[in-house]
Design a protein around this motif. Structure first.
Motif, PDB file in Angstrom:
ATOM      1  N   ASP A   7       0.783  -1.243   0.000  1.00 53.58           N
ATOM      2  CA  ASP A   7       0.000   0.000   0.000  1.00 53.58           C
ATOM      3  C   ASP A   7       0.813   1.291   0.000  1.00 53.58           C
ATOM      4  N   GLN A   8       1.921   1.339   0.745  1.00 54.12           N
ATOM      5  CA  GLN A   8       2.548   2.650   0.989  1.00 54.12           C
ATOM      6  C   GLN A   8       3.183   3.279  -0.256  1.00 54.12           C
ATOM      7  N   LEU A   9       3.545   2.441  -1.234  1.00 55.42           N
ATOM      8  CA  LEU A   9       4.196   3.001  -2.425  1.00 55.42           C
ATOM      9  C   LEU A   9       3.201   3.659  -3.382  1.00 55.42           C
ATOM     10  N   GLN A  10       1.926   3.362  -3.215  1.00 53.57           N
ATOM     11  CA  GLN A  10       0.934   4.001  -4.096  1.00 53.57           C
ATOM     12  C   GLN A  10       0.836   5.505  -3.796  1.00 53.57           C
ATOM     13  N   PRO A  11       0.658   5.903  -2.530  1.00 53.69           N
ATOM     14  CA  PRO A  11       0.684   7.342  -2.240  1.00 53.69           C
ATOM     15  C   PRO A  11       2.056   7.968  -2.493  1.00 53.69           C
ATOM     16  N   LEU A  12       3.136   7.251  -2.118  1.00 52.45           N
ATOM     17  CA  LEU A  12       4.482   7.799  -2.300  1.00 52.45           C
ATOM     18  C   LEU A  12       4.727   8.144  -3.775  1.00 52.45           C
ATOM     19  N   SER A  13       4.208   7.291  -4.689  1.00 50.89           N
ATOM     20  CA  SER A  13       4.397   7.522  -6.125  1.00 50.89           C
ATOM     21  C   SER A  13       3.322   8.457  -6.690  1.00 50.89           C
ATOM     22  N   LEU A  34       8.130  -5.388   4.890  1.00 47.04           N
ATOM     23  CA  LEU A  34       8.865  -4.255   5.457  1.00 47.04           C
ATOM     24  C   LEU A  34       7.848  -3.136   5.589  1.00 47.04           C
ATOM     25  N   CYS A  35       7.807  -2.494   6.730  1.00 47.96           N
ATOM     26  CA  CYS A  35       6.867  -1.377   6.851  1.00 47.96           C
ATOM     27  C   CYS A  35       7.409  -0.324   7.805  1.00 47.96           C
ATOM     28  N   PRO A  36       6.964   0.918   7.597  1.00 39.16           N
ATOM     29  CA  PRO A  36       7.517   2.035   8.370  1.00 39.16           C
ATOM     30  C   PRO A  36       7.160   1.936   9.849  1.00 39.16           C
ATOM     31  N   CYS A  37       7.923   2.629  10.672  1.00 39.98           N
ATOM     32  CA  CYS A  37       7.563   2.738  12.083  1.00 39.98           C
ATOM     33  C   CYS A  37       6.357   3.676  12.192  1.00 39.98           C
ATOM     34  N   ASN A  38       5.673   3.609  13.333  1.00 41.74           N
ATOM     35  CA  ASN A  38       4.391   4.307  13.486  1.00 41.74           C
ATOM     36  C   ASN A  38       4.402   5.806  13.228  1.00 41.74           C
ATOM     37  N   ASP A  39       5.508   6.481  13.616  1.00 44.09           N
ATOM     38  CA  ASP A  39       5.469   7.949  13.527  1.00 44.09           C
ATOM     39  C   ASP A  39       5.952   8.485  12.183  1.00 44.09           C
ATOM     40  N   VAL A  40       6.285   7.574  11.249  1.00 42.87           N
ATOM     41  CA  VAL A  40       6.752   8.027   9.930  1.00 42.87           C
ATOM     42  C   VAL A  40       5.602   8.669   9.158  1.00 42.87           C
ATOM     43  N   VAL A  41       5.884   9.828   8.568  1.00 42.59           N
ATOM     44  CA  VAL A  41       4.857  10.522   7.777  1.00 42.59           C
ATOM     45  C   VAL A  41       4.978  10.096   6.323  1.00 42.59           C
ATOM     46  N   LEU A  42       3.870   9.617   5.769  1.00 38.82           N
ATOM     47  CA  LEU A  42       3.844   9.113   4.400  1.00 38.82           C
ATOM     48  C   LEU A  42       3.004  10.027   3.528  1.00 38.82           C
ATOM     49  N   GLY A  43       3.268   9.963   2.230  1.00 36.80           N
ATOM     50  CA  GLY A  43       2.528  10.796   1.278  1.00 36.80           C
ATOM     51  C   GLY A  43       3.352  10.946   0.020  1.00 36.80           C
TER      52      GLY A  43
END
Length: 318
Positions: A235-241, A267-276
């Protein structure tokens, strides 16, 4: 102590328990699955790095999944990982019951289906979920049986982590970002593993490809190449891209003539990492499709829903 009858790997079933029977409308229509549509295959040993970067970028845009060959994880270690996983699921029920939990917040747990507390129909799988980084912190809580479990799984986790970071570099480059971009932005990655066991399933079809992905409204069977690893960008690479790369629906399909095992590493970010979205990918022509959010916010939304609801990422669109 947990009731080990909640696990489906503790007995051989000649009929499907009631709470695992899906309504007709929700069953996979296997006759409609496209069987020969190959998921992109990338040879990581190709000396032409630009070609590897381009192939991975293309796969992330079109499928959200790809297979990698010559990935550097020793084949004998992959086989040992599957072997020790089978041994674990063949342990006596009492032994496995010690690890049973239906609480998604637990770092190490054996459970069944997806979210036992919330769902009405369960998925036909048992799984062992392990946290794997840093290893010294979690390994002492891992199963001590089979005796080789901790040593083999630790080695496998280290290899997977290294491969994951290599792929981050390639995927970053494929977006036109610096090679270290994802490593910097996503930060110190947590690492988890789900060891999935799908027993023989009474009433299911005979031999079918276990993993299937959704592409343009059709389910495609993933037929893994020998010794390949199947990569799902998640999931996280969809917003990142900024929406260029797709996190796609996928499902596992069971069959009636043999059990199946899969080992998924995350592999996944720690809780406080800001994604976007990466700033470099936002412009007047392509404004931000997603808002910034923390991984903790994503994670809590993910576990508070059912698998058949709309994609969790829809909640973060601008």
């Amino acid at each position: 102590m947990a009731d080990h009858n909640q696990l489906i790997s503790t007995a051989v079933h000649d009929r499907l328990p009631e709470n695992y029977v899906r309504p007709e409308t929700q069953r996979p229509r296997l006759d409609e699955v496209v069987s020969d549509a190959d998921i992109p295959v990338v040879d990581l040993a190709n000396p032409d790095r630009a070609a590897v970067v381009a192939q991975i970028g293309q796969a992330c845009r079109t499928h959200g999944f790809f297979q990698v060959l010559n990935h550097g994880v020793p084949v004998e270690l992959m086989l040992a990982m599957l072997g020790v996983a089978y041994e674990f699921f063949q342990l006596p029920a009492e032994e496995k019951a010690k690890l049973y939990s239906d609480d998604p917040a637990k770092k190490i747990r054996l459970s069944t289906s997806f979210n036992v507390r919330k769902e009405t129909v369960h998925n036909w799988r048992d799984y062992l979920r392990l946290h794997c980084h840093p290893l010294h912190k979690y390994v002492p809580e891992w199963p001590a049986n089979p005796p080789s479990f901790r040593e083999i799984v630790s080695r496998y986790c280290r290899e997977m982590r290294e491969l994951g970071f290599r792929l981050y570099g390639t995927i970053s480059e494929s977006l036109g970002l610096e090679q270290e971009y994802m490593k910097k932005v996503l930060g110190e990655q947590e690492q988890h593993m789900a060891v999935n066991f799908y027993p023989k399933c009474p009433g299911a079809g005979a031999d079918v490809a276990g993993l299937q992905v959704l592409k343009e409204g059709r389910w495609i069977a993933v037929n893994p190449r020998p010794n390949a690893l199947v990569i799902n960008i998640g999931d996280q690479l969809q917003p990142l891209s900024n929406g260029r790369y797709k996190s796609v629906w996928h499902r596992a399909v069971v069959n009636s003539d043999k059990p199946r095992m899969s080992v998924a590493s995350f592999l996944c970010p720690c809780n406080d990492v800001v994604l976007g979205p990466a700033k470099k990918l936002i412009s007047e022509e392509s404004p931000a499709v997603y808002r910034d959010y923390t991984y903790a916010e994503y994670y809590s939304k993910f576990w508070s829903r059912n698998l058949d609801q709309e994609h969790c990422l829809e909640l973060f669109r601008t």
